[in-house]
Design a protein around this motif. Structure first.
Motif, mmCIF file in Angstrom:
data_model
loop_
_atom_site.group_PDB
_atom_site.id
_atom_site.type_symbol
_atom_site.label_atom_id
_atom_site.label_comp_id
_atom_site.label_asym_id
_atom_site.label_seq_id
_atom_site.Cartn_x
_atom_site.Cartn_y
_atom_site.Cartn_z
ATOM 1 N N ASN A 1 -1.158 -3.995 -12.363
ATOM 2 C CA ASN A 1 -2.284 -2.775 -12.202
ATOM 3 C C ASN A 1 -1.298 -1.419 -12.207
ATOM 4 O OD1 ASN A 1 -4.407 -4.595 -12.289
ATOM 5 N ND2 ASN A 1 -4.399 -4.678 -10.162
ATOM 6 N N LYS A 2 0.153 -1.760 -12.140
ATOM 7 C CA LYS A 2 0.998 -0.400 -12.120
ATOM 8 C C LYS A 2 0.948 0.085 -10.851
ATOM 9 C CE LYS A 2 2.119 0.173 -16.848
ATOM 10 N NZ LYS A 2 2.549 -1.153 -16.733
ATOM 11 N N CYS A 3 0.440 -0.430 -9.617
ATOM 12 C CA CYS A 3 0.593 0.031 -8.408
ATOM 13 C C CYS A 3 1.823 -0.307 -7.679
ATOM 14 C CB CYS A 3 -0.648 -0.473 -7.350
ATOM 15 S SG CYS A 3 -2.157 0.122 -8.315
ATOM 16 N N THR B 1 2.920 -7.962 3.431
ATOM 17 C CA THR B 1 1.705 -7.281 2.772
ATOM 18 C C THR B 1 0.705 -8.695 2.721
ATOM 19 O OG1 THR B 1 0.938 -6.609 0.893
ATOM 20 C CG2 THR B 1 2.613 -8.238 0.445
ATOM 21 N N HIS B 2 -0.610 -8.053 2.742
ATOM 22 C CA HIS B 2 -1.551 -9.015 2.640
ATOM 23 C C HIS B 2 -2.117 -8.877 0.912
ATOM 24 C CE1 HIS B 2 -3.528 -5.142 3.042
ATOM 25 N NE2 HIS B 2 -4.562 -5.472 2.398
ATOM 26 N N GLN B 3 -1.464 -7.956 0.241
ATOM 27 C CA GLN B 3 -1.880 -7.614 -1.243
ATOM 28 C C GLN B 3 -1.104 -8.988 -1.918
ATOM 29 O OE1 GLN B 3 -3.786 -5.281 -2.249
ATOM 30 N NE2 GLN B 3 -3.117 -3.209 -1.266
ATOM 31 N N ASP B 4 -1.786 -9.133 -3.304
ATOM 32 C CA ASP B 4 -1.055 -9.759 -4.307
ATOM 33 C C ASP B 4 -0.157 -8.942 -4.904
ATOM 34 O OD1 ASP B 4 -0.386 -11.284 -6.314
ATOM 35 O OD2 ASP B 4 -2.356 -12.265 -6.821
ATOM 36 N N LEU B 5 1.095 -9.010 -4.697
ATOM 37 C CA LEU B 5 2.033 -7.960 -5.331
ATOM 38 C C LEU B 5 2.232 -8.153 -6.819
ATOM 39 C CD1 LEU B 5 4.797 -7.494 -2.963
ATOM 40 C CD2 LEU B 5 2.878 -5.844 -3.207
ATOM 41 N N GLN B 6 2.054 -9.487 -7.119
ATOM 42 C CA GLN B 6 2.136 -9.637 -8.678
ATOM 43 C C GLN B 6 0.834 -8.850 -9.392
ATOM 44 O OE1 GLN B 6 4.492 -11.813 -9.984
ATOM 45 N NE2 GLN B 6 4.712 -13.378 -8.520
ATOM 46 N N LYS B 7 -0.365 -8.685 -8.856
ATOM 47 C CA LYS B 7 -1.549 -8.178 -9.339
ATOM 48 C C LYS B 7 -1.083 -6.727 -9.350
ATOM 49 C CE LYS B 7 -5.652 -10.420 -8.526
ATOM 50 N NZ LYS B 7 -6.577 -10.796 -7.678
ATOM 51 N N GLN B 8 -0.446 -6.167 -8.215
ATOM 52 C CA GLN B 8 -0.552 -4.674 -7.969
ATOM 53 C C GLN B 8 0.478 -4.407 -9.002
ATOM 54 O OE1 GLN B 8 -2.371 -3.709 -5.794
ATOM 55 N NE2 GLN B 8 -0.903 -2.830 -4.209
ATOM 56 N N ILE B 9 1.651 -5.238 -9.351
ATOM 57 C CA ILE B 9 2.564 -4.922 -10.464
ATOM 58 C C ILE B 9 1.764 -4.602 -11.906
ATOM 59 C CG2 ILE B 9 4.684 -5.656 -11.909
ATOM 60 C CD1 ILE B 9 5.410 -7.125 -9.062
ATOM 61 N N ASP C 1 0.624 -1.128 0.086
ATOM 62 C CA ASP C 1 0.038 0.099 -0.179
ATOM 63 C C ASP C 1 0.809 1.241 -0.024
ATOM 64 O OD1 ASP C 1 -2.734 -1.069 0.539
ATOM 65 O OD2 ASP C 1 -1.454 -2.187 1.890
ATOM 66 N N MET C 2 2.125 1.124 -0.297
ATOM 67 C CA MET C 2 3.094 2.117 -0.215
ATOM 68 C C MET C 2 2.638 3.101 -1.469
ATOM 69 S SD MET C 2 7.021 2.394 0.402
ATOM 70 C CE MET C 2 7.520 3.162 1.991
ATOM 71 N N PRO C 3 2.620 4.318 -1.451
ATOM 72 C CA PRO C 3 2.585 5.471 -2.627
ATOM 73 C C PRO C 3 3.802 5.170 -3.462
ATOM 74 C CG PRO C 3 2.401 6.789 -0.704
ATOM 75 C CD PRO C 3 2.708 5.317 -0.342
ATOM 76 N N THR C 4 3.425 4.906 -4.777
ATOM 77 C CA THR C 4 4.624 4.651 -5.929
ATOM 78 C C THR C 4 5.728 5.257 -5.901
ATOM 79 O OG1 THR C 4 3.054 5.612 -7.521
ATOM 80 C CG2 THR C 4 3.407 3.195 -7.524
ATOM 81 N N HIS C 5 5.591 6.746 -5.676
ATOM 82 C CA HIS C 5 6.799 7.735 -5.559
ATOM 83 C C HIS C 5 7.783 7.443 -4.212
ATOM 84 C CE1 HIS C 5 5.086 10.386 -2.748
ATOM 85 N NE2 HIS C 5 6.576 10.989 -2.613
#
Ligand SMILES: Nc1ncnc2c1ncn2[C@@H]1O[C@H](COP(=O)(O)OP(=O)(O)OP(=O)(O)O)[C@@H](O)[C@H]1O
Length: 613
Positions: free
Chosen positions: A453-455, A443-451, A406-410
């Motif tokens: 989604n460009k998040c 993280t509880h997020q699916d980071l692959q999915k986040q990638i 959930d960390m902001p991209t910048h």
């Protein structure tokens, strides 16, 4: 001279011009005198031959009057011989005494001898001067008259005493400096204005491992060719913590000027081993480490017999021996932080800080300054002197980046730099601060999915995903529910066995539902539920059905039902035991918004927060 008896030990040594040097050397060799007093030419002569301080008697007006009077009595013309300076008032004085006087000045013993000879050749039968001159006059067949009386001797003795006094003050000062330096662990050298050593402590000699210790009077620059000591002495600008590498040794050297009324009067050179500084820094950091920078969980406290879960624990134990970055994945409340703390406590960094940061909990702007810190004046409202960020707080320890997904991209970009360079650049700073940290992210997020989604930055993902632990959700290890519940219940009862039993009884009745439940909040949800059972068991006479008290266990569509039907929102009607259940319902119906929930319940946010806790 009785006046001086209490103040000094005065010895009168009689000698002749020929034996002057020999006598003076013997006195010096025996260290018998702090100061030697003699006439001008002798003083001049001896100063070049020995190192003891020498003062010369100076002829005063009174001495001269006395001498002229004596010359008058002899009824002849008098020659007066003085050392280096002529006597100004001689003409006036000699007219008073009606004596023909001729004056000459001598500069050395030999010169005095010649001038006496000239006087004698010119018919002067009386020669006035110092004891040396008198000696020479008599040797040349003339009559010598002392131009120095008790007054001149007293004046010179006073001068000698003043010098001795100021010397003993200096010696006392030096002794104090020596004894202060002696007790310092740091290597210290005190230098005079010329860069010469006037004090050096044993730590310095030990630190530099010198075969021949540094001696007083030596030029310090010889031992520190890589440090510009002369610049400090000429400009008054300090050198601080200059790195000096000597073989396997890394030293930090500082040279601080000593200013006396604005002028550089010397310098203090300090030398420390960098490893020693780092050790001291670690000690200080660990002493001043805030309590929230301490990891309290150990692997022993992690409960679970499920085979998949046990494998995750085994893996984490293995990773504790490494210093590589760990990525812990798992749903919310599965115990990711527990794992991170346990890894830290089983690693060699256990005595160092464990700094946990929830990347999702900070507003974006605050997160940046919290993580990286800032320099003085980086933005308005900054603290004077700047503030170190949490990365710096974790120096030598472990930083736990929770909810990294959930960390902001910048900020992900800046984080990537920190991970790559192992240094942090405070906001507004130009110089980075080196760091020694171990990173654990969760993280509880699916980071692959986040990638996709460009998040989430892919390069950051690969930086983090080095050692991986995946913590299974509670619904996939239902066999652990019972032991976890028992432990939580035991902790809540705080040794009250009856209370523990009562809570367990409430829970036992719920067993079929507990096993079925999806446990979206995992162990944290289980903890809340056991706490509610603990509360309920304290009010056995409250007439509420189990379904009303534990609605989430009885309705699959519990969440949906609350979003469609708004619960009755007043607290007044609810019984004490059901209060928590009610708060939870209202909170859920407001999507976890504390402000809205508190408003709906008619209580302050802090009360709501307290009750939720
Ligand atoms: N295996 C376990 N044994 C005992 N207690 C546990 C276990 N797993 C989790 N807990 C407890 O559950 C609570 C939640 O754990 P933790 O905060 O570590 O979860 P998390 O996965 O980091 O949660 P989140 O993702 O929401 O930050 C803590 O109070 C912790 O003590």
């Amino acid at each position: 001279m009785p006046r001086y008896e209490q103040q000094a030990e005065i010895r009168i040594v009689e000698t002749s011009v020929d034996k002057l040097l020999e006598t003076a050397r013997a006195i010096e060799y025996e260290q018998e005198a702090d100061i030697l007093l003699c006439s001008g030419a002798s003083a001049e002569f001896l100063r070049k031959k020995i190192s003891t301080t020498i003062l010369s008697f100076r002829m005063g007006e009174y001495d001269l009057i006395r001498a002229l009077n004596l010359a008058k009595e002899r009824g002849t013309k008098a020659g007066i011989l003085t050392h280096q300076h002529t006597l100004k008032d001689l003409d006036e004085l000699s007219s008073l005494f009606t004596v023909e006087v001729s004056q000459a000045v001598y500069t050395s013993l030999e010169d005095a001898r010649q001038k006496v000879q000239t006087f004698v050749e010119q018919g002067y039968r009386v020669i006035i001067g110092s004891p040396t001159v008198v000696d020479l006059a008599e040797a040349a067949g003339a009559e010598g008259v002392f131009a120095i009386n008790a007054d001149a001797v007293r004046r010179t003795l006073d001068e000698a005493l003043a010098i001795c006094h100021s010397r003993s003050q200096e010696t006392w000062k030096h002794q104090r400096i020596h004894s202060v330096l002696k007790h310092l662990n740091e290597g210290v050298i005190a230098l005079d204005a010329l860069g010469k050593v006037f004090s050096v402590n044993t730590s310095m000699n030990n630190l530099l491992k010198l075969i021949r210790p540094i001696a007083i009077g030596e030029t310090a620059a010889e031992h520190f060719p890589d440090v510009d000591i002369s610049k400090v002495l000429s400009t008054g600008t300090a050198i601080e913590n200059r790195l000096s590498i000597r073989g396997s040794q890394r030293l930090a050297i500082s040279v601080i000027p000593i200013l006396e009324e604005g002028l550089v009067d010397g310098a203090i050179l300090t030398c420390q081993e960098i490893n020693e500084i780092q050790r001291a820094e670690r000690r200080l950091r660990s002493q001043s480490r805030p309590s929230h920078f301490i990891a309290k969980y150990h692997f022993d406290l992690i409960l679970g017999q499920d085979s998949r879960f046990k494998r995750a624990v085994q893996l984490a134990k293995l990773y504790a021996h490494s210093d590589s970055t760990v990525l812990i994945t798992g749903e919310s409340g599965t115990g990711k932080e527990l794992f991170a703390q346990s890894i830290h406590n089983a690693s060699y960094r256990q005595k160092m800080p464990f700094v946990a940061i929830n990347c999702a909990a900070f507003p974006e702007t605050l997160l940046e300054s919290e993580l990286f810190g800032y320099e003085d004046g980086a933005f308005t409202g900054t603290r004077k002197g700047g503030k170190p960020g949490l990365f710096e707080a974790a120096h030598n320890g472990t930083i736990f980046l929770d909810e990294i997904g959930d960390m902001p991209t910048h900020l992900q970009t800046r984080l990537l730099r920190v991970l790559q360079e192992r240094e942090v650049l405070r906001l507004g700073a130009s110089e980075p601060t080196p760091l020694n940290i171990r990173v654990i992210a969760a993280t509880h997020q699916d980071l692959q999915k986040q990638i996709i989604n460009k998040c989430f930055r892919e390069d950051l993902y690969y930086r983090l995903n080095i050692l991986r632990v995946s913590v299974p959700p509670l619904r996939e290890r239902t066999s652990d529910i019972n032991s976890l519940m028992m432990r939580i219940s035991k902790n809540l009862a705080q040794g009250n066995v009856d209370q523990e039993k009562a809570t367990n009884q409430v829970l036992k009745a719920l067993t079929p539902q507990l096993v079925q439940h999806p446990w979206k909040g995992n162990i944290r949800e289980l903890e809340n539920l056991v706490e509610r059972a603990h509360l309920v068991s304290q009010f056995p006479n409250q007439n509420h059905s189990t379904e009303a008290l534990f609605p989430e266990l009885f309705s699959d569509s519990f969440n949906q039902s609350f979003s469609s039907k708004k619960p009755k929102e007043s607290l007044k009607a609810s019984g004490k035991a059901a209060e928590i259940v009610h708060i939870q319902k209202v909170l859920d119906s407001h999507n976890g918004d504390l402000a809205k929930t508190a408003k709906a319940l008619g209580i302050s946010r802090s009360t709501l927060w307290r009750r939720l806790r």
